[in-house]
Design a protein around this motif. Structure first.
Motif, short mmCIF file in Angstrom:
data_model
loop_
_atom_site.label_atom_id
_atom_site.label_comp_id
_atom_site.label_asym_id
_atom_site.label_seq_id
_atom_site.Cartn_x
_atom_site.Cartn_y
_atom_site.Cartn_z
N SER A 45 0.94 -1.19 -0.10
CA SER A 45 -0.07 0.04 0.07
C SER A 45 0.80 1.43 0.01
CB SER A 45 -0.96 0.03 1.21
OG SER A 45 -1.83 -1.15 1.25
N THR A 46 0.21 2.29 -0.43
CA THR A 46 1.06 3.52 -0.56
C THR A 46 0.09 4.76 -0.29
OG1 THR A 46 2.51 5.06 -1.96
CG2 THR A 46 0.73 3.87 -2.96
N SER A 47 0.70 5.93 0.54
CA SER A 47 -0.28 6.85 0.66
C SER A 47 0.47 8.03 -0.25
CB SER A 47 -0.04 7.38 2.16
OG SER A 47 1.00 7.52 2.78
N SER A 48 1.54 7.85 -0.92
CA SER A 48 2.25 8.78 -1.56
C SER A 48 1.65 9.04 -2.86
CB SER A 48 3.74 8.32 -1.93
OG SER A 48 4.31 7.90 -1.00
N ASN A 49 1.63 10.68 -3.17
CA ASN A 49 1.31 10.76 -4.53
C ASN A 49 2.55 10.83 -5.47
OD1 ASN A 49 -0.80 11.89 -6.28
ND2 ASN A 49 -1.54 13.22 -4.65
N VAL A 50 2.23 10.98 -6.64
CA VAL A 50 3.46 10.87 -7.93
C VAL A 50 4.87 11.32 -7.10
CG1 VAL A 50 4.32 11.16 -9.98
CG2 VAL A 50 1.78 10.79 -9.71
N SER A 51 5.62 10.49 -6.82
CA SER A 51 6.84 10.82 -6.27
C SER A 51 7.79 9.66 -6.06
CB SER A 51 6.73 11.72 -4.83
OG SER A 51 6.11 10.67 -3.88
N GLY A 52 9.11 9.58 -5.90
CA GLY A 52 9.88 8.48 -5.81
C GLY A 52 9.83 7.56 -7.08
N ASN A 53 9.34 6.48 -6.77
CA ASN A 53 9.04 5.69 -8.17
C ASN A 53 7.58 5.35 -8.10
OD1 ASN A 53 9.06 3.60 -5.95
ND2 ASN A 53 11.14 3.14 -6.68
N VAL A 54 6.71 6.21 -7.47
CA VAL A 54 5.38 5.84 -7.47
C VAL A 54 4.88 6.73 -8.66
CG1 VAL A 54 3.02 6.31 -6.38
CG2 VAL A 54 5.02 5.54 -4.86
N THR A 55 4.26 6.12 -9.79
CA THR A 55 3.77 6.94 -10.74
C THR A 55 2.35 7.26 -11.00
OG1 THR A 55 3.69 4.87 -12.09
CG2 THR A 55 5.92 5.99 -12.00
N ALA A 56 1.34 6.69 -9.81
CA ALA A 56 0.23 6.71 -10.20
C ALA A 56 -0.59 7.95 -9.04
CB ALA A 56 -0.63 5.74 -10.05
N SER A 57 -1.33 8.54 -9.36
CA SER A 57 -1.97 9.48 -8.31
C SER A 57 -3.03 8.97 -7.18
CB SER A 57 -2.65 10.54 -9.04
OG SER A 57 -1.90 11.46 -9.79
N SER A 58 -2.93 9.23 -5.97
CA SER A 58 -3.66 8.62 -4.99
C SER A 58 -5.28 9.05 -5.44
CB SER A 58 -3.37 9.61 -3.85
OG SER A 58 -4.27 9.10 -2.40
N PHE A 59 -6.01 7.92 -4.83
CA PHE A 59 -7.49 8.00 -5.18
C PHE A 59 -7.99 8.96 -3.94
CE2 PHE A 59 -6.72 3.90 -7.68
CZ PHE A 59 -7.00 4.63 -8.66
N GLY A 60 -7.48 9.07 -2.89
CA GLY A 60 -7.84 9.78 -1.88
C GLY A 60 -6.89 10.53 -1.03
N GLU A 61 -6.70 11.72 -0.77
CA GLU A 61 -5.45 12.49 -0.52
C GLU A 61 -5.20 12.15 0.94
OE1 GLU A 61 -4.72 17.21 0.25
OE2 GLU A 61 -6.45 16.74 -0.66
N ASP A 62 -3.97 11.98 0.94
CA ASP A 62 -3.14 11.42 2.22
C ASP A 62 -3.75 10.02 2.61
OD1 ASP A 62 -1.67 13.76 2.23
OD2 ASP A 62 -3.14 14.77 3.15
N GLU A 63 -4.44 9.05 1.88
CA GLU A 63 -4.98 8.31 2.21
C GLU A 63 -4.27 7.06 1.50
OE1 GLU A 63 -7.29 7.54 4.34
OE2 GLU A 63 -7.95 9.54 4.67
N PHE A 64 -4.21 5.78 1.86
CA PHE A 64 -3.55 4.56 1.46
C PHE A 64 -4.15 4.05 0.52
CE2 PHE A 64 -1.07 4.76 5.49
CZ PHE A 64 0.24 4.21 5.11
N ASP A 65 -3.58 3.63 -0.73
CA ASP A 65 -4.24 2.75 -1.62
C ASP A 65 -3.61 1.37 -1.81
OD1 ASP A 65 -5.97 4.62 -2.59
OD2 ASP A 65 -4.36 5.39 -3.97
N ALA A 66 -4.15 0.33 -2.09
CA ALA A 66 -3.41 -0.88 -2.44
C ALA A 66 -2.48 -0.61 -3.68
CB ALA A 66 -4.22 -2.04 -3.01
N TRP A 67 -0.95 -1.03 -3.60
CA TRP A 67 -0.13 -0.80 -4.61
C TRP A 67 0.38 -1.99 -4.90
CZ3 TRP A 67 5.19 1.49 -3.71
CH2 TRP A 67 5.80 1.86 -4.93
N MET A 68 0.38 -2.32 -6.22
CA MET A 68 0.86 -3.70 -6.93
C MET A 68 2.09 -3.17 -7.93
SD MET A 68 -0.92 -6.44 -9.33
CE MET A 68 -1.19 -5.60 -10.76
N ILE A 69 3.37 -3.75 -7.65
CA ILE A 69 4.31 -3.39 -8.02
C ILE A 69 5.21 -4.76 -8.79
CG2 ILE A 69 6.58 -2.39 -8.55
CD1 ILE A 69 6.06 -1.50 -5.38
#
Length: 202
Positions: free
Chosen positions: A84-108
């Protein structure tokens, strides 16, 4: 600080060990830190020989916080890291969050060298923590803790509070990801004057 999330994967003569890490490169960590918030973590994965010597270490994350859920080996040699990630696009996260400052499930999806070849976010306007499991008939099952109602990519309503959210990930899409890496592309001559040749096995 680092800690283990309880999941690891044996593949041939190697062990893939996922951790959560706040550390900058130091000790035996060579991977960068992407987190910028106090008390936030990246996903840190080590590829180990069976004698526990390190082959490589990689960090996955962005400026906020990442959590880890599950690692699976794919038949094509790639690995699925589900967290899971709560990051917006930064580092090597390339997709925007669905909820501001909230965790989304993240598949890499990464190669056996740890290089990202694909990533996807799953979630709604509130919090999701994800894991992935292999089911029957080569299905891959997303299993997430979810607070969101219908929003983002979540199409089922909340029953209130935290629910279990289950979905099927397209297994053929996961297996096809490596095809772009297997075409053995060559381009010549370099430098080119009048004619450029692009050659591959696809």
């Amino acid at each position: 600080s680092e800690y283990h999330s309880g999941s690891l994967q044996f593949v041939g003569d190697y062990i893939y060990l996922p951790l959560r890490s706040q550390s900058e490169p130091s000790g035996n960590k060579t991977a960068p830190s992407y987190n910028e918030l106090f008390a936030s973590y990246d996903i840190w994965v080590l590829k180990l020989n069976l004698d526990l010597s390190i082959v490589w270490d990689k960090s996955y994350g962005g400026s906020a916080d990442e959590s880890f859920g599950k690692i699976l080996a794919l038949p094509n040699g790639n690995l699925v890291l589900m967290g899971s990630t709560s990051s917006n696009v930064s580092g090597n996260v390339t997709a925007s969050s669905f909820g501001e400052d909230e965790f989304d499930a993240w598949m890499i999806v990464v190669t056996d060298d740890g290089d990202i070849v694909y990533q996807e976010r799953f979630g709604g306007s509130l919090t999701e923590f994800g894991a992935i499991y292999q089911g029957n008939n080569n299905e891959y099952i997303l299993c997430a803790y979810s607070n969101s109602g219908v929003s983002g990519v979540k199409t089922v309503p909340s029953f209130g509070g935290a629910d279990t959210w289950i979905g099927i990930v397209d297994s053929q899409a996961l297996l096809d990801i490596s095809s772009a890496l297997q075409i053995n592309l060559s381009v010549f001559p370099n430098p080119v004057v009048n004619e450029l040749t692009i050659q591959g096995n696809y």
